[in-house]
Design a protein around this motif. Structure first.
Motif, PDB file in Angstrom:
ATOM      1  N   MET A 196       0.908  -1.148  -0.198  1.00  0.00           N
ATOM      2  CA  MET A 196       0.027   0.265   0.200  1.00  0.00           C
ATOM      3  C   MET A 196       0.815   1.113  -0.126  1.00  0.00           C
ATOM      4  O   MET A 196       2.098   1.138   0.334  1.00  0.00           O
ATOM      5  N   PRO A 197       0.193   2.399  -0.394  1.00  0.00           N
ATOM      6  CA  PRO A 197       0.914   3.586   0.100  1.00  0.00           C
ATOM      7  C   PRO A 197       1.219   3.716   1.244  1.00  0.00           C
ATOM      8  O   PRO A 197       0.192   3.144   2.192  1.00  0.00           O
ATOM      9  N   PRO A 198       2.320   3.819   1.915  1.00  0.00           N
ATOM     10  CA  PRO A 198       2.825   3.350   3.154  1.00  0.00           C
ATOM     11  C   PRO A 198       1.946   3.858   4.257  1.00  0.00           C
ATOM     12  O   PRO A 198       1.085   2.967   4.674  1.00  0.00           O
ATOM     13  N   VAL A 199       1.668   5.135   4.178  1.00  0.00           N
ATOM     14  CA  VAL A 199       0.967   5.560   5.533  1.00  0.00           C
ATOM     15  C   VAL A 199      -0.078   6.431   5.068  1.00  0.00           C
ATOM     16  O   VAL A 199       0.225   7.348   4.241  1.00  0.00           O
TER      17      VAL A 199
ATOM     18  N   ASP B 240       3.970  -7.703  -3.289  1.00  0.00           N
ATOM     19  CA  ASP B 240       4.244  -6.447  -4.251  1.00  0.00           C
ATOM     20  C   ASP B 240       5.810  -5.997  -3.943  1.00  0.00           C
ATOM     21  O   ASP B 240       6.069  -5.371  -4.794  1.00  0.00           O
ATOM     22  N   HIS B 241       6.157  -5.980  -2.704  1.00  0.00           N
ATOM     23  CA  HIS B 241       7.366  -5.280  -2.380  1.00  0.00           C
ATOM     24  C   HIS B 241       7.784  -5.944  -1.051  1.00  0.00           C
ATOM     25  O   HIS B 241       6.939  -6.747  -0.248  1.00  0.00           O
ATOM     26  N   GLY B 242       8.852  -5.530  -0.566  1.00  0.00           N
ATOM     27  CA  GLY B 242       9.386  -6.087   0.721  1.00  0.00           C
ATOM     28  C   GLY B 242       9.169  -5.086   1.937  1.00  0.00           C
ATOM     29  O   GLY B 242       8.183  -4.003   1.498  1.00  0.00           O
ATOM     30  N   HIS B 243       9.806  -5.002   2.752  1.00  0.00           N
ATOM     31  CA  HIS B 243       9.794  -4.155   4.126  1.00  0.00           C
ATOM     32  C   HIS B 243      11.156  -3.854   4.633  1.00  0.00           C
ATOM     33  O   HIS B 243      11.940  -4.851   4.825  1.00  0.00           O
ATOM     34  N   ASN B 244      11.438  -2.609   4.941  1.00  0.00           N
ATOM     35  CA  ASN B 244      12.871  -2.523   5.619  1.00  0.00           C
ATOM     36  C   ASN B 244      13.198  -2.581   6.809  1.00  0.00           C
ATOM     37  O   ASN B 244      14.182  -2.564   7.413  1.00  0.00           O
TER      38      ASN B 244
ATOM     39  N   PRO C  97      -0.879  -7.455   5.942  1.00  0.00           N
ATOM     40  CA  PRO C  97       0.548  -7.391   6.350  1.00  0.00           C
ATOM     41  C   PRO C  97       1.367  -6.260   6.309  1.00  0.00           C
ATOM     42  O   PRO C  97       2.178  -6.116   6.766  1.00  0.00           O
ATOM     43  N   ASP C  98       1.022  -5.237   4.950  1.00  0.00           N
ATOM     44  CA  ASP C  98       1.704  -4.117   5.009  1.00  0.00           C
ATOM     45  C   ASP C  98       1.477  -3.276   5.991  1.00  0.00           C
ATOM     46  O   ASP C  98       2.256  -2.639   6.588  1.00  0.00           O
ATOM     47  N   ALA C  99       0.179  -3.047   6.402  1.00  0.00           N
ATOM     48  CA  ALA C  99      -0.248  -1.887   7.451  1.00  0.00           C
ATOM     49  C   ALA C  99       0.307  -2.485   8.775  1.00  0.00           C
ATOM     50  O   ALA C  99       0.921  -1.648   9.590  1.00  0.00           O
TER      51      ALA C  99
ATOM     52  N   GLN D  77       3.283  -4.113   9.274  1.00  0.00           N
ATOM     53  CA  GLN D  77       4.646  -3.667   9.582  1.00  0.00           C
ATOM     54  C   GLN D  77       4.943  -2.205   9.483  1.00  0.00           C
ATOM     55  O   GLN D  77       5.989  -1.932  10.146  1.00  0.00           O
ATOM     56  N   HIS D  78       4.013  -1.478   8.911  1.00  0.00           N
ATOM     57  CA  HIS D  78       4.146   0.001   9.012  1.00  0.00           C
ATOM     58  C   HIS D  78       4.037   0.483  10.461  1.00  0.00           C
ATOM     59  O   HIS D  78       4.286   1.743  10.823  1.00  0.00           O
ATOM     60  N   THR D  79       3.221  -0.505  11.166  1.00  0.00           N
ATOM     61  CA  THR D  79       2.673  -0.272  12.772  1.00  0.00           C
ATOM     62  C   THR D  79       3.643  -0.919  13.650  1.00  0.00           C
ATOM     63  O   THR D  79       3.008  -1.140  14.559  1.00  0.00           O
TER      64      THR D  79
ATOM     65  N   THR E 270       9.225   0.809   6.644  1.00  0.00           N
ATOM     66  CA  THR E 270       8.536   1.190   5.447  1.00  0.00           C
ATOM     67  C   THR E 270       8.995   0.609   4.089  1.00  0.00           C
ATOM     68  O   THR E 270      10.219  -0.205   4.309  1.00  0.00           O
ATOM     69  N   HIS E 271       8.713   1.243   3.014  1.00  0.00           N
ATOM     70  CA  HIS E 271       9.372   0.578   1.629  1.00  0.00           C
ATOM     71  C   HIS E 271       9.250   1.599   0.612  1.00  0.00           C
ATOM     72  O   HIS E 271       8.927   2.743   0.857  1.00  0.00           O
ATOM     73  N   GLY E 272       9.696   1.459  -0.582  1.00  0.00           N
ATOM     74  CA  GLY E 272       9.857   2.401  -1.462  1.00  0.00           C
ATOM     75  C   GLY E 272      11.092   2.638  -2.413  1.00  0.00           C
ATOM     76  O   GLY E 272      11.213   2.924  -3.754  1.00  0.00           O
TER      77      GLY E 272
HETATM   78 ZN   LIG Z   1       2.864  -0.128   2.480  1.00  0.00          ZN
END
Ligand SMILES: [Zn+2]
Length: 589
Positions: free
Chosen positions: A1-4, A217-221, A174-176, A178-180, A411-413
């Motif tokens: 997702m768009p990060p936050v 779609d992407h990883g997480h740092n 799962p993205d949300a 890891q952002h939190t 986050t990621h990008g």
């Molecule tokens: Zn994200």
């Protein structure tokens, strides 16, 4: 997702929390007996932001035992969801890198804050998705519980599905999570248990194994202690102003909604070079790439400088020219390709050759990902792309409700392996490492992906050209009637209750003094003129230009559509946000 996501006021957030909890608190039902041949044969589970390294560790520890070994799925650059998922599924690129985006047609940022959590096409084409705004918010607010409940609901919905060979399901959780700073390992354990049970039950009922595809779609740092970069200040010191529109030469627009390590910068062509170097000088910025003359793309990492060049005779052939240092740590890659005779006399090789040679490099598949980031993955690409070191991030003050209530997670990008490695694995077929734009070839092309599931609430803007250019869409093989082709802009209505003769009223409204959509600036009564029939249920299309709506130029507008006239019983669709260009035409995107 768009990060936050950008925030809503506190009251709205509390309401969202309550509704989110209620919506996700459905109990697991015991499935009733079902004829085996009515059930889907395959489940494609699109999990946002699962890092290859995390899944590989779980698989190595004996979890996901019914799956073949996972492969790396290298993300787009920027490695963020909207562009990556559209690329993975083979859909037309989205309007922006994120849902609030810079439009070249209007010269400014498009989208309201709420659009950041409004469903977009890849979500609308899932059989099972959680695209509702309240769900998105609650996914950040109570991320651990929501992420696990998403898995439970996918399994429940799978058992309820009939008449589909494949169920496509998308989980934002799962993205949300890891952002939190949520418990990813706990989530993966839950996922493993639920999928193992699903496979066992499916085999017991049908006598055959269930085919599951799991991909991200992407990883997480995982960089929880990262600092925000003073990017706006650095640009101001160099004489640039960060704004929502490009009007003066010193204006710069950033396509960042949330907290990320990869994003685009928009600026006038005359200042792109200077903006790029200004940003590259900021400590914590890792790589900056920008478009130069003749289709060349410059790359700067610290003091190291290089350039990606395209073969003028074959644009898919790329060469890497280094001016100083070893930007992108590609020296070993080039040496190996040269030794193996894979580079021609001028240093060019097919992008697929660069992909394979650089999968293990610190910036995997960097050359083609950079080129595609500037030219392919969105309809409004940026002339400058920035990749931030994992120790840093950008957010520009748009700190979301979730991040006020919870500390920031990773986050990621970025371009490098800190966030570039998504994952793909299946229960029925060995996979190999791949990139977003090719992976579907390993997975039967996702050929039975459905048309958007908007139901009666889906109204969207499109054009005839975009409809028939969509390789996954039902309309790709349809010859477009002249009135659709000539009309330019079409309002698409996915409402089976409508036919060509349905009377409609369209109103174009403008915001005033911060209130959305209150002043009607144009109005027309009409019927739906174009019916295209693909091989799915036929949505109807309303061509806009024949209506002769007189609209203000360069304005944010909202299109409101009413069925059944003016009076009692008239039904309104949710409005579509749009913009007009200098000639007062509505533009997409
Ligand atoms: Zn994200």
């Amino acid at each position: 997702m768009p990060p936050v996501r950008r925030g809503l006021p506190g009251a709205a957030a509390r309401l969202a929390l309550l509704v989110g909890v209620a919506a996700c608190a459905r109990l697991t039902a015991t499935p009733s007996p079902i004829p085996a041949d009515a059930l889907p044969r395959r489940l494609v589970l699109a999990l946002d932001g699962i890092d290859y390294r995390d899944l590989a560790a779980q698989h190595g520890a004996g979890r996901f035992a019914g799956f073949r070994p996972p492969s790396r799925l290298v993300s787009t650059f920027p490695s963020i969801s909207d562009v990556a998922w559209h690329d993975i599924l083979g859909l037309l690129p989205p309007a922006g890198y994120q849902r609030v985006y810079f439009s070249h047609a209007t010269g400014g940022l498009v989208g309201r804050p709420i659009d950041a959590i409004t469903p977009i096409e890849y979500e609308e084409r899932m059989d099972q998705a959680f695209g509702g705004r309240f769900h998105h918010l609650s996914a950040y607010l109570i991320s651990g519980r929501v992420a696990r409940q998403e898995v439970d609901e996918v399994v429940e919905a799978f058992w309820r599905t009939r008449g589909r060979a494949t169920v496509y399901a998308y989980n934002v959780g799962p993205d949300a999570l890891q952002h939190t700073r949520g418990d990813l390992e706990g989530y993966l354990r839950h996922l493993d248990r639920r999928l193992a049970t699903l496979q066992r039950d499916y085999r017991a009922r049908t006598g055959r194994p269930l085919e599951i595809v799991l991909l991200s779609d992407h990883g997480h740092n995982r960089a929880v202690g990262a600092n925000f970069l003073p990017l706006v200040e650095a640009l101001a010191d160099a004489g640039f102003r960060v704004r929502g529109r490009l009007e003066a030469p010193e204006d710069v627009a950033l396509s960042v909604d949330g907290v990320t390590t990869g994003f685009g910068i928009f600026a006038a062509p005359t200042v792109v070079d200077r903006v790029a170097h200004t940003v590259a000088d900021v400590a914590g910025v890792d790589v900056v790439t920008w478009q130069g003359e003749g289709g060349r793309i410059h790359v700067r990492q610290g003091r190291a400088v290089g350039m990606i060049e395209r073969d003028p005779r074959a644009p898919s052939r790329l060469a890497w020219r280094v001016s100083s240092g070893d930007p992108l740590a590609h020296a070993a890659v080039v040496q190996r390709l040269a030794r193996d005779g894979r580079l021609d006399a001028e240093g060019f090789a097919e992008d697929s050759v660069w992909v394979r040679a650089s999968l293990d490099a610190p910036y995997p598949a960097a050359l083609p990902r950079i080129v595609r980031g500037h030219e392919v993955i969105t309809l409004n690409p940026a002339p400058i792309l920035v990749s931030v070191a994992a120790t840093a991030r950008v957010g520009f003050g748009m700190v979301s409700v979730a991040n006020r209530l919870r500390p920031l997670g990773g986050t990621h990008g970025a371009l490098d392996t800190s966030s570039a490695l998504g994952v793909v694995m299946t229960t029925f077929r060995d996979t190999h490492d791949d990139v977003t734009w090719r992976v579907r070839a390993q997975l039967d092309d996702f050929a039975d992906l459905d048309e958007p599931h908007g139901g009666t609430t889906a109204v969207r803007l499109t054009t005839g050209t975009r409809l028939v250019a969509d390789p996954r869409g039902h309309f790709r093989a349809v010859a477009l009637p002249d009135d659709a082709r000539g009309a330019g802009l079409l309002v698409r209505l996915d409402d089976p209750a409508l036919d060509d003769a349905t009377p409609l009223i369209i109103e174009v409204r403008r915001p005033v003094r911060g209130l959305p959509d209150v002043v009607t600036v144009a109005r027309a009564a009409t019927t739906l003129g174009v019916a295209l029939s693909g091989d799915g249920p036929a949505p109807r299309f309303l061509p806009l230009s024949p209506l002769g709506l007189a609209l203000p130029s360069n304005a944010a507008v909202a299109l409101h559509l009413f069925v059944g006239g003016d009076g009692e019983g008239a039904r309104a669709y949710p409005p579509v946000a749009a913009r007009t260009d200098g000639a007062g035409r509505v533009v997409v995107p």
